[in-house]
Enzyme design. Structure first.
Site, mmCIF file in Angstrom:
data_model
loop_
_atom_site.group_PDB
_atom_site.id
_atom_site.type_symbol
_atom_site.label_atom_id
_atom_site.label_comp_id
_atom_site.label_asym_id
_atom_site.label_seq_id
_atom_site.Cartn_x
_atom_site.Cartn_y
_atom_site.Cartn_z
ATOM 1 N N CYS A 149 0.782 -1.037 0.076
ATOM 2 C CA CYS A 149 0.077 0.159 0.368
ATOM 3 C C CYS A 149 0.920 1.342 -0.156
ATOM 4 O O CYS A 149 0.321 2.697 -0.238
ATOM 5 C CB CYS A 149 -1.385 -0.033 0.979
ATOM 6 S SG CYS A 149 -2.089 -0.971 1.203
ATOM 7 N N HIS A 207 -3.891 6.653 1.364
ATOM 8 C CA HIS A 207 -4.037 4.895 0.719
ATOM 9 C C HIS A 207 -5.663 4.968 0.843
ATOM 10 O O HIS A 207 -6.319 5.048 2.506
ATOM 11 C CB HIS A 207 -3.339 4.106 1.347
ATOM 12 C CG HIS A 207 -3.616 2.551 1.165
ATOM 13 N ND1 HIS A 207 -3.580 2.548 -0.448
ATOM 14 C CD2 HIS A 207 -3.604 1.877 1.818
ATOM 15 C CE1 HIS A 207 -4.294 1.282 -0.127
ATOM 16 N NE2 HIS A 207 -3.828 0.476 1.012
ATOM 17 N N ASN A 263 -9.837 -0.876 -2.036
ATOM 18 C CA ASN A 263 -8.894 -1.136 -2.044
ATOM 19 C C ASN A 263 -7.757 -1.772 -2.944
ATOM 20 O O ASN A 263 -7.813 -3.027 -3.124
ATOM 21 C CB ASN A 263 -8.288 -1.901 -0.687
ATOM 22 C CG ASN A 263 -6.728 -1.435 -0.304
ATOM 23 O OD1 ASN A 263 -5.868 -1.288 -0.714
ATOM 24 N ND2 ASN A 263 -6.696 -2.547 1.009
HETATM 25 N N1 ACO Z 1 -18.986 -9.745 5.377
HETATM 26 C C1 ACO Z 1 -19.342 -10.436 6.637
HETATM 27 N N2 ACO Z 1 -18.934 -10.428 8.042
HETATM 28 C C2 ACO Z 1 -17.519 -10.841 8.660
HETATM 29 C C3 ACO Z 1 -16.519 -9.972 6.492
HETATM 30 C C4 ACO Z 1 -17.431 -10.118 5.572
HETATM 31 N N3 ACO Z 1 -16.989 -10.190 3.950
HETATM 32 N N4 ACO Z 1 -15.742 -10.270 7.679
HETATM 33 C C5 ACO Z 1 -15.183 -10.433 8.855
HETATM 34 N N5 ACO Z 1 -16.839 -11.104 9.188
HETATM 35 C C6 ACO Z 1 -17.528 -11.190 10.404
HETATM 36 C C7 ACO Z 1 -16.202 -11.565 11.281
HETATM 37 O O1 ACO Z 1 -16.339 -12.680 10.801
HETATM 38 C C8 ACO Z 1 -16.205 -11.007 12.537
HETATM 39 O O2 ACO Z 1 -17.742 -12.269 13.190
HETATM 40 P P1 ACO Z 1 -17.424 -12.198 14.620
HETATM 41 O O3 ACO Z 1 -17.733 -11.142 15.602
HETATM 42 O O4 ACO Z 1 -18.741 -13.772 14.963
HETATM 43 O O5 ACO Z 1 -16.536 -13.388 14.750
HETATM 44 C C9 ACO Z 1 -17.337 -9.957 12.498
HETATM 45 O O6 ACO Z 1 -17.454 -9.938 10.847
HETATM 46 C C10 ACO Z 1 -16.230 -8.478 13.144
HETATM 47 O O7 ACO Z 1 -15.165 -9.441 12.503
HETATM 48 P P2 ACO Z 1 -13.823 -8.271 12.444
HETATM 49 O O8 ACO Z 1 -12.467 -8.649 11.343
HETATM 50 O O9 ACO Z 1 -13.528 -7.674 13.294
HETATM 51 O O10 ACO Z 1 -14.272 -7.079 11.705
HETATM 52 P P3 ACO Z 1 -13.875 -5.355 11.714
HETATM 53 O O11 ACO Z 1 -14.761 -4.630 12.244
HETATM 54 O O12 ACO Z 1 -12.664 -5.082 11.758
HETATM 55 O O13 ACO Z 1 -13.393 -4.730 9.982
HETATM 56 C C11 ACO Z 1 -12.003 -5.151 8.491
HETATM 57 C C12 ACO Z 1 -12.888 -5.621 9.360
HETATM 58 C C13 ACO Z 1 -12.554 -4.150 7.011
HETATM 59 C C14 ACO Z 1 -10.593 -5.788 7.640
HETATM 60 C C15 ACO Z 1 -10.742 -3.890 8.850
HETATM 61 O O14 ACO Z 1 -10.525 -4.659 10.587
HETATM 62 C C16 ACO Z 1 -9.710 -3.594 8.662
HETATM 63 O O15 ACO Z 1 -10.268 -2.403 7.386
HETATM 64 N N6 ACO Z 1 -8.704 -2.853 8.493
HETATM 65 C C17 ACO Z 1 -7.679 -2.837 7.745
HETATM 66 C C18 ACO Z 1 -7.044 -3.291 7.036
HETATM 67 C C19 ACO Z 1 -6.433 -2.509 6.049
HETATM 68 O O16 ACO Z 1 -5.539 -1.422 6.536
HETATM 69 N N7 ACO Z 1 -4.866 -2.758 5.877
HETATM 70 C C20 ACO Z 1 -3.763 -2.529 5.502
HETATM 71 C C21 ACO Z 1 -3.879 -2.192 3.671
HETATM 72 S S1 ACO Z 1 -3.904 -3.983 2.654
HETATM 73 C C22 ACO Z 1 -2.207 -4.028 1.931
HETATM 74 O O17 ACO Z 1 -1.420 -3.193 2.530
HETATM 75 C C23 ACO Z 1 -2.127 -5.291 0.979
#
Ligand code: ACO
Length: 336
Positions: free
Chosen positions: A115, A261, A291
């Site tokens: 990223c 980003h 993304n």
């Molecule tokens: N649809 C429905 N439910 C989902 C999904 C989905 N796509 N994905 C996860 N869930 C569920 C999980 O299983 C979890 O269920 P549970 O509570 O029963 O265990 C619940 O939703 C919550 O999941 P979390 O992972 O806690 O959700 P969060 O609010 O953290 O969001 C996300 C997840 C969107 C991935 C977030 O953590 C995020 O954006 N993180 C940063 C990503 C980022 O910046 N990446 C860096 C850049 S990428 C790169 O460098 C290549």
């Protein structure tokens, strides 16, 4: 004084539109979940049949940027290609793009910083230009994520986030005593966090690099500790924004537009809140593209220019955090 200026930009998205509703047919997810947690409404993926690599997307974006600059391929001294999803394990996509541009000996450098690939790329371009190693650089950020995602429920936390796309920037040396071009850069990496976001295989430390057991376990798919990455982003982005401003000797109010980003709309909203910025000062387009990793910042820049959000004299800050973990910021002022 030698300054590094962006002459023109271009973007290219593959034509296959994938909505949140489409994803919910393939995995247990919903439009509501994706929108609420990430802000993403849709993204573009290459055709399901494949056959399109990042150098192809990069070529289309480059043609637009070069056309706007009036460059022919022969004008380019160096290609810098940022991607985490290269066409091939090797050689690098920069070489493939050079070939597609008809170039036979122009140097090409791949950047594998995910990223922050554009930030590392622009800083590298600036160093080449200021040290007179190059005068005209084609900097490309491009990703094909879609062919590497687990689109079953198991991979839903990662698969819903990523989009394919490319953006290119023509960067040139300008002799000027004005405060324009790249003003300052701050880049960082912390490899102790590498496992929080990675694609394990193919892995050269394993012999063979990939086998059926690894495929069954899904080791060729990205895995992410989303919460940890989120927390690091929310902490590091304001920190690095202040760092780069301090390097340039400028106050926060000097920045007309922050172009972060596009990893998660909530990360960018938290960034704005921490620095007490109006949301209008932070550019977001993750809603439309998801993304697109190395492409996301130049893609947003291209849009911001098109919409007149930035122009001659504007000061912008590019910043981001991603796998590595790597993070950074570049402060840039458009020439008047
Ligand atoms: N649809 C429905 N439910 C989902 C999904 C989905 N796509 N994905 C996860 N869930 C569920 C999980 O299983 C979890 O269920 P549970 O509570 O029963 O265990 C619940 O939703 C919550 O999941 P979390 O992972 O806690 O959700 P969060 O609010 O953290 O969001 C996300 C997840 C969107 C991935 C977030 O953590 C995020 O954006 N993180 C940063 C990503 C980022 O910046 N990446 C860096 C850049 S990428 C790169 O460098 C290549």
């Amino acid at each position: 004084m030698k300054k590094t200026v962006i002459k023109a930009t271009g973007r290219y998205l593959p034509p296959r539109l994938v909505t949140n509703q489409d994803l919910s047919q393939w995995m247990d997810t919903s439009d509501e979940w994706i929108l609420q947690r990430t802000g993403i409404e849709k993204r573009y993926w290459i055709p399901e049949s494949g056959g399109v690599g990042v150098s192809d997307l990069g070529l289309e974006a480059s043609k637009i940027a070069m056309d706007r600059t009036g460059w022919s391929p022969q004008d380019i001294d160096l290609i810098i290609f940022a991607t985490l999803s290269p066409d091939l394990f090797f050689p690098g996509s920069g070489c493939l793009l050079a070939d597609k541009l008809g170039l036979k000996s122009t140097p090409a450098l791949d950047i594998r910083q995910q990223c922050t690939g554009f930030l590392y790329g622009l800083t590298t371009a600036d160093a080449y230009i200021r040290s007179s190693l190059a005068k005209r650089i084609l900097l490309v950020g491009a990703e094909v994520h879609s062919t590497g995602l687990d689109v079953s429920t198991k991979g839903r936390d990662v698969a819903v986030i990523f989009g394919d796309g490319a953006a290119a920037v023509c960067v040139e040396r300008m002799e000027t005593n004005t405060d324009s071009g790249v003003l300052a850069s701050a880049l960082h990496a912390d490899g102790s966090l590498s496992e929080s976001l990675m694609t394990y295989a193919p892995a050269s430390r394993d012999n063979p690099r990939i086998d059926e057991a690894m495929l069954r376990e899904g080791k060729h798919y990205p895995t992410m500790d989303g919460k940890s990455i989120f927390k690091h982003a929310v902490r590091r982005l304001p920190e690095v924004a202040r760092e780069v401003l301090e390097k340039a000797g400028l106050p926060l109010s000097a920045v007309d537009l922050f172009i972060p980003h596009q990893a998660n709309l909530r990360i960018n909203q938290a960034f704005a809140k921490t620095l007490d910025l109006p949301e209008s000062k932070v550019y977001n387009n993750i809603q439309q593209y998801g993304n697109t990793t190395a492409a996301s910042i130049p893609l947003a820049l291209d849009e911001a220019i098109e919409k007149g959000r930035v122009g001659p004299g504007s000061t912008v800050m590019f910043l981001g955090l991603g796998a590595g973990v790597t993070w950074g910021a570049v402060l840039y002022r458009f020439a008047t």
